[in-house]
Scaffold this active site. Sequence first.
Site, PDB file in Angstrom:
ATOM      1  N   HIS A  60      44.741  35.981  29.637  1.00 20.13           N
ATOM      2  CA  HIS A  60      44.978  37.081  30.571  1.00 20.13           C
ATOM      3  C   HIS A  60      44.665  36.665  32.010  1.00 20.13           C
ATOM      4  O   HIS A  60      43.513  36.680  32.430  1.00 20.13           O
ATOM      5  CB  HIS A  60      44.050  38.233  30.142  1.00 20.13           C
ATOM      6  CG  HIS A  60      44.315  39.531  30.810  1.00 20.13           C
ATOM      7  ND1 HIS A  60      44.148  40.738  30.178  1.00 20.13           N
ATOM      8  CD2 HIS A  60      44.712  39.832  32.058  1.00 20.13           C
ATOM      9  CE1 HIS A  60      44.439  41.718  31.006  1.00 20.13           C
ATOM     10  NE2 HIS A  60      44.779  41.191  32.167  1.00 20.13           N
ATOM     11  N   ASN A 254      39.328  47.072  37.291  1.00 18.93           N
ATOM     12  CA  ASN A 254      39.883  47.997  36.328  1.00 18.93           C
ATOM     13  C   ASN A 254      40.011  47.309  34.969  1.00 18.93           C
ATOM     14  O   ASN A 254      40.714  46.326  34.880  1.00 18.93           O
ATOM     15  CB  ASN A 254      41.263  48.428  36.839  1.00 18.93           C
ATOM     16  CG  ASN A 254      41.672  49.746  36.265  1.00 18.93           C
ATOM     17  OD1 ASN A 254      40.908  50.387  35.560  1.00 18.93           O
ATOM     18  ND2 ASN A 254      42.893  50.132  36.540  1.00 18.93           N
ATOM     19  N   ASP A 281      41.010  37.910  32.848  1.00 13.78           N
ATOM     20  CA  ASP A 281      41.652  38.896  33.734  1.00 13.78           C
ATOM     21  C   ASP A 281      41.524  38.450  35.197  1.00 13.78           C
ATOM     22  O   ASP A 281      41.263  39.257  36.078  1.00 13.78           O
ATOM     23  CB  ASP A 281      41.068  40.298  33.533  1.00 13.78           C
ATOM     24  CG  ASP A 281      41.976  41.384  34.126  1.00 13.78           C
ATOM     25  OD1 ASP A 281      43.045  41.039  34.673  1.00 13.78           O
ATOM     26  OD2 ASP A 281      41.608  42.566  34.046  1.00 13.78           O
TER      27      ASP A 281
HETATM   28  O1  DOR Z   1      41.231  45.116  38.201  1.00 12.67           O
HETATM   29  C1  DOR Z   1      42.336  44.860  37.802  1.00 12.67           C
HETATM   30  N1  DOR Z   1      43.180  44.131  38.539  1.00 12.67           N
HETATM   31  N2  DOR Z   1      42.742  45.304  36.588  1.00 12.67           N
HETATM   32  C2  DOR Z   1      44.029  45.175  36.154  1.00 12.67           C
HETATM   33  O2  DOR Z   1      44.313  45.591  35.054  1.00 12.67           O
HETATM   34  C3  DOR Z   1      45.038  44.555  37.031  1.00 12.67           C
HETATM   35  C4  DOR Z   1      44.374  43.633  37.973  1.00 12.67           C
HETATM   36  C5  DOR Z   1      45.267  43.156  39.073  1.00 12.67           C
HETATM   37  O3  DOR Z   1      46.419  42.796  38.796  1.00 12.67           O
HETATM   38  O4  DOR Z   1      44.797  43.087  40.221  1.00 12.67           O
END
Ligand code: DOR
Length: 414
Positions: A60, A254, A281
Amino acid sequence: MSDLLIKGARIVDAGREMAGDVLIAGGIIEEVSEEIPPPKGIPLLPAGGKFLLPAFVDLHAHFRDPGFPQKEDLLSGSRAAAHGGFTVVSLMPNTDPPCDSPEVARYILDKARRIGLVEVHLVGAITRGLRGEELVDMEALAPYVWAFSDDGHGVEDHRLMWEAAKRARELGKTIYPHPEFRGLPSRELGEELMVARDLWICRRTGARFHMAHISSPGAAELVALAKEKRLPVTCEATPHHLCLSREEADHPVNPPISTREAVDALVKGLVEGIIDAVATDHAPHTDADVAAGVPGISGIETAFPLLYTRLVKTGTIGLRTLSRLLSLGPARIMGLRKRGLVREGFVGDLVLVTEEELEVTGDFFFSKGKNTPLLGWRLRGRVWATIREGEVIYLDGKVKGRDFDDHRQVIRGG
Ligand code: DOR
């Protein structure tokens, strides 16, 4: 596809630990044993007792290309991955345009291949433009992606998710939900309700589901129940949700960073084996974005040191478990064969790490994104070298293509 002999390492993977040498021939691990005599003409990398693990696999990450080169691009993202010890990354579709068509998928894969630093895999969008209104042409995208996700947004429309799961099942692909219903009394409830709905869709359709960034202990509990029922489901958690609490690191991301109590419960789920993989992420943003409060953490380079410091050094999990979570687990979820262990016949993707302390500063990052609550933190566990198919692509602060071209320039015997 290179040859390399690594000597004198503390070899650790998900299944065993041993002191010894590893020989890679033509990019594949040929031998792992206590003592391998150096064959003539093969470059030699002395490991000096460092830990040698299978290279990490990130399920991810966001490399922002096409669309947001000021945040990251495929080159800076690839370099950051190599610096973080990752040789395989799976990129999320929230680019601009989003990865919802074969054209965009081909653009990313071709460019990543030309850069040639790490292996890039794709997650395609579930809905056109990530708008949550109509499905993409999943058949057309299927040859380019291993999974489908509207990451960044939960697919709130039950019918759409149901239809997507049915098609994914037919195509042999995974549904990778970003589990979040918005506008509920609590954020945790939003995550739990969508996980519950998606598990039910998983049960009714038989499609494979992999749940993105589980952060609420209740959601982990639901996944555990589904696993007891033998549903084809896996889940991931991020280094920041496992290691940081709101009390000590308040940074917009998020899903949000949880309270200490919830973090402890999530880590308990990790120890009990409910969580199948750690995924970064990696979400790089510019300083201006940070000032505007845009959520996300640039995390692919700090993942290993943070997990090592907070979970391994504290005795919460062993290095073998961390290896399972960063290599074997994610490789299996993506369906990659012969990856994630230091074994004969496996791909020669390895990482050498040390116990050394590092300080997270802006200069630490190869990523364009320096958006992290860890600036100024001291962590243990430094990635010293990253090897892809027998080729050293990162070594002690230097990355291939920026600081050297041929790995034999930086190691002995070339
Ligand atoms: O904090 C986040 N940023 N959560 C996500 O799901 C997307 C991500 C982003 O693309 O910046």
